[in-house]
Every structure is written in structure tokens, then in C-alpha cells.
Motif scaffolding. Structure first.
Motif, PDB file in Angstrom:
ATOM      1  N   MET A  61       0.833  -1.206   0.000  1.00  0.00           N
ATOM      2  CA  MET A  61       0.000   0.000   0.000  1.00  0.00           C
ATOM      3  C   MET A  61       0.864   1.250   0.000  1.00  0.00           C
ATOM      4  N   LYS A 107      -7.972   1.725  -2.404  1.00  0.00           N
ATOM      5  CA  LYS A 107      -8.483   0.883  -1.338  1.00  0.00           C
ATOM      6  C   LYS A 107      -9.235   1.747  -0.326  1.00  0.00           C
ATOM      7  N   PRO A 108     -10.250   1.173   0.335  1.00  0.00           N
ATOM      8  CA  PRO A 108     -11.062   1.964   1.269  1.00  0.00           C
ATOM      9  C   PRO A 108     -10.312   2.367   2.536  1.00  0.00           C
ATOM     10  N   ASP A 109      -9.348   1.543   2.969  1.00  0.00           N
ATOM     11  CA  ASP A 109      -8.589   1.863   4.185  1.00  0.00           C
ATOM     12  C   ASP A 109      -7.320   1.016   4.217  1.00  0.00           C
ATOM     13  N   SER A 130      -6.477  -1.379   6.057  1.00  0.00           N
ATOM     14  CA  SER A 130      -6.636  -2.816   6.332  1.00  0.00           C
ATOM     15  C   SER A 130      -7.073  -3.615   5.104  1.00  0.00           C
ATOM     16  N   ALA A 131      -7.370  -2.937   4.014  1.00  0.00           N
ATOM     17  CA  ALA A 131      -7.851  -3.621   2.813  1.00  0.00           C
ATOM     18  C   ALA A 131      -6.762  -4.502   2.201  1.00  0.00           C
ATOM     19  N   LYS A 132      -7.179  -5.569   1.559  1.00  0.00           N
ATOM     20  CA  LYS A 132      -6.256  -6.500   0.931  1.00  0.00           C
ATOM     21  C   LYS A 132      -5.717  -5.933  -0.380  1.00  0.00           C
ATOM     22  N   VAL A 133      -4.422  -6.083  -0.601  1.00  0.00           N
ATOM     23  CA  VAL A 133      -3.780  -5.662  -1.844  1.00  0.00           C
ATOM     24  C   VAL A 133      -3.287  -6.907  -2.561  1.00  0.00           C
ATOM     25  N   GLY A 139      -1.686  -0.971  -4.072  1.00  0.00           N
ATOM     26  CA  GLY A 139      -2.881  -0.353  -3.498  1.00  0.00           C
ATOM     27  C   GLY A 139      -2.567   1.046  -3.003  1.00  0.00           C
ATOM     28  N   ILE A 192      -4.278   4.604  -0.696  1.00  0.00           N
ATOM     29  CA  ILE A 192      -5.314   5.323   0.057  1.00  0.00           C
ATOM     30  C   ILE A 192      -4.943   6.812   0.045  1.00  0.00           C
ATOM     31  N   SER A 252     -16.108   1.625  -5.886  1.00  0.00           N
ATOM     32  CA  SER A 252     -15.766   2.747  -5.003  1.00  0.00           C
ATOM     33  C   SER A 252     -15.707   4.063  -5.739  1.00  0.00           C
TER      34      SER A 252
END
Length: 337
Positions: A149, A178-180, A182-185, A191, A193, A315
Motif C-alpha cells: 500500500m 483501497k477503502p482503508d 486494512s484492505a487486501k492488496v 494499493g 489510500i 468505489s
């Protein structure tokens, strides 16, 4: 007698010329001061009163130079989004505005305004995007970011989002919002944010909550030596103008011409220099090399992404720009993807 007639003829000729020139001069003066107010527009999503106060001396100075006798009032309008600024320009509620390259490109592409000058914000004529990492992460190249990320600044940032993201596209990386944290990449993608500010980007990188971050070279250079010692630059993007001035297209041409003259010479008098320094450390305004057409071509080349996925993630179906018109939002989405 002949001498007297000659003088009469000369007097008649002078009066005739004055009569002919009179209406033209009056028209020219009227055209110059044909606006009752001069309004500057800027885009900020918070503290509108404080932001308006910050830019007020600049627009007051400009209005006073346009009409030394005080016929023209001045104002600052703070829009909370690009689309709102477009609407304000369309309704002639904003006469000129200051913005970075990508928002300027997007707004002027709508046809409501045109480029006028370049602004040397922070003493810089151009700037770049910088992708950097923490030395402790042992990431040494962009390829090491796959499956990890990164943090961009915000969706409207030229140097902290668009330039570094486009650089990644040019190098054939697949990037996904990614939304936050903790999201999977996925292993084959990078990814990202949004961290909302350059300070947050740096903090996330230093704490190794993200593998890398992106801010402007100006912001990176301003970091303290302790912070820089813990960081490493992976790559820098190409340069774009630091900041720009645009005017609404239906502003009287005489006003546009005079406004341009005032801004170009502002750094040449003591009052103007003081106001420029107080306005984000502006050095001066100057003409953009190549003019509006060259800028438009560069932005078209820069933001016309090739070889990317055409599908829009769920998203990105939400309104990205608050209050955006359908056309503006569509163009914004196209660039983001």
C-alpha cells in the motif's frame, strides 16, 4: 484676414478632432471599468473565512489598480470543490481564480475560463511529484511496491496524486484505490489510500503503515533533516507549472488585459511585493512558456492514460467531487481511472 481665417480653420479642426475622439475615449474608459466588482475564486474544503481573509489583500490590490478611484469592489469566494468553482465562473460570480495544473486543466476544459498567467507559488515556477519510502522498510525500487500500500495526498492534488499515479501507469504498474489501510492488496497491484495532507503521508511512511508515499518535491524539501534522514526517494515525476491564474472567458477583454498587466508588474512595487510574500510566498506572476495552447497540449498528453482498465471500481461510482455536474464528474472519473 488670411491669417485670421487660418487660425479659425485650425481651431475648427481641433474641435472636430476632439468631438470625434471624445466618444471613443469615453468608451475606452467605460470599458476598462465596466465591472462593478472583481471576485477571486479559490478551492478549499475547510475554514472558508480564514482562506478568504488570506487572499483578500491580493484581490483588493488588483481591484484598486483597475480603478484607482475606487469604483470597483473586491471579494474572495471560497468554493469547496472544483465543480462548484466551475458553476461560480459560469454564473460570472468569479472573475479569476488560482489553482494548480490539473484542476486548472479540468475547469478550463469546461469552456468557462481560460489561462492567463503562471504563479510562482512558494518561489517556484514548476514542481514535481515525489514517491518516497522509509529506509527501514528496505524498499529500494518501485517493483518492491507490488502487493503493498502507498499513500497519496488527496484526490485533487496534482503533485501528491495525479503526477505520481501517472508515473506508475507509465511504468506499467497496476494501481487500485483501497477503502482503508486494512484492505487486501493483490500481489500484482499497488494499493493506495488518501491521507488528506502531506503531513499525514509522511507520518504513515515513517510509521511504516504504508510502504511509500507521494508528495510534492517542494514539501519533501521542506522536511526537517531528521525526517529526511529516515526517508529515501524512489522516483520523481516530470515537472508542471507550480500554480496558475485563469479568467472567465466572458470578462471584458479590456479588463482581462489590464488585470494581466497589473499581476505581471505586481512584484515591481513595494506594496505588491509585500502582498505576494504574504500570499503563500509568491515571488511573481509571469507568462507561461508556450502559452495556453502549449499548456493544454501538455496536460492532454500528461493525463491521457493509455493501456488502463476501462472498468470503474464500485468505489469510484460515488460522487467524487461534491456537487459535481455529470460532465465534470465523468471527466474526473476518467482521469482517476
Amino acid at each position: 484676414m488670411e491669417k485670421r481665417l487660418a487660425w479659425v480653420y485650425v481651431a475648427f479642426l481641433v474641435v472636430t478632432l476632439l468631438i470625434i475622439a471624445g466618444p471613443k475615449t469615453a468608451a475606452q474608459v467605460k470599458q476598462t471599468v465596466s465591472i462593478k466588482a472583481l471576485t477571486l475564486g479559490v478551492v478549499y474544503q475547510s475554514a472558508p473565512e480564514r482562506v478568504a481573509e488570506h487572499f483578500r489583500p491580493l484581490v483588493e490590490y488588483t481591484a484598486r489598480k483597475l480603478a484607482p478611484t475606487g469604483e470597483i469592489k473586491s471579494a474572495v469566494i471560497v468554493a469547496d470543490s472544483i465543480s462548484q468553482l466551475i458553476e461560480l465562473v459560469e454564473r460570472a460570480q468569479v472573475d479569476f481564480y488560482l489553482e494548480s495544473p490539473f484542476p486548472t486543466y479540468l475547469i478550463n476544459r469546461s469552456g468557462t475560463s481560460r489561462l492567463l498567467l503562471r504563479r510562482w507559488k512558494g518561489g517556484m515556477s514548476e514542481y514535481r511529484g515525489v514517491i518516497f519510502t522509509s529506509k527501514a522498510s528496505r524498499i529500494t525500487r518501485l517493483e518492491d511496491l507490488r502487493g503493498k500500500m502507498i499513500a497519496f495526498e488527496d484526490p485533487g492534488s496534482t503533485s501528491g496524486y495525479f503526477l505520481p499515479k501517472l508515473l506508475l501507469f507509465e511504468k506499467r504498474f497496476r494501481v487500485a484505490e483501497k477503502p482503508d489501510l486494512s484492505a487486501k492488496v493483490l500481489g500484482g497491484e499497488i494499493g493506495y489510500i488518501f491521507a488528506s495532507s502531506e503531513k499525514n503521508v509522511v507520518k504513515l511512511v515513517q510509521e511504516e503503515k504504508v510502504a511509500a508515499g507521494a508528495i510534492s518535491n517542494e514539501d519533501y524539501a521542506s522536511l526537517d533533516e531528521t525526517s529526511k534522514a529516515r526517508l529515501a526517494v524512489l522516483v520523481e515525476s516530470g515537472s508542471v507549472p507550480r500554480h496558475l491564474v485563469s479568467v472567465r472567458r466572458n470578462l471584458p477583454e479590456a479588463v482581462i488585459k489590464r488585470l494581466k498587466e497589473i499581476l505581471l508588474s505586481m512584484h515591481q512595487d513595494d506594496e505588491g511585493q509585500k502582498i505576494l510574500r504574504q500570499t503563500d510566498g509568491t515571488t511573481k506572476f509571469d507568462t507561461l512558456p508556450g502559452g495556453e495552447e502549449a499548456f493544454r497540449r501538455k496536460m492532454n498528453d500528461l493525463y491521457h492514460l493509455r493501456g488502463e482498465k476501462k472498468e470503474r471500481p464500485a468505489s469510484l461510482t460515488r460522487p467524487i467531487v461534491k456537487g459535481a455536474t455529470e460532465k465534470c464528474q465523468r471527466e474526473y472519473l476518467d482521469v482517476r481511472l
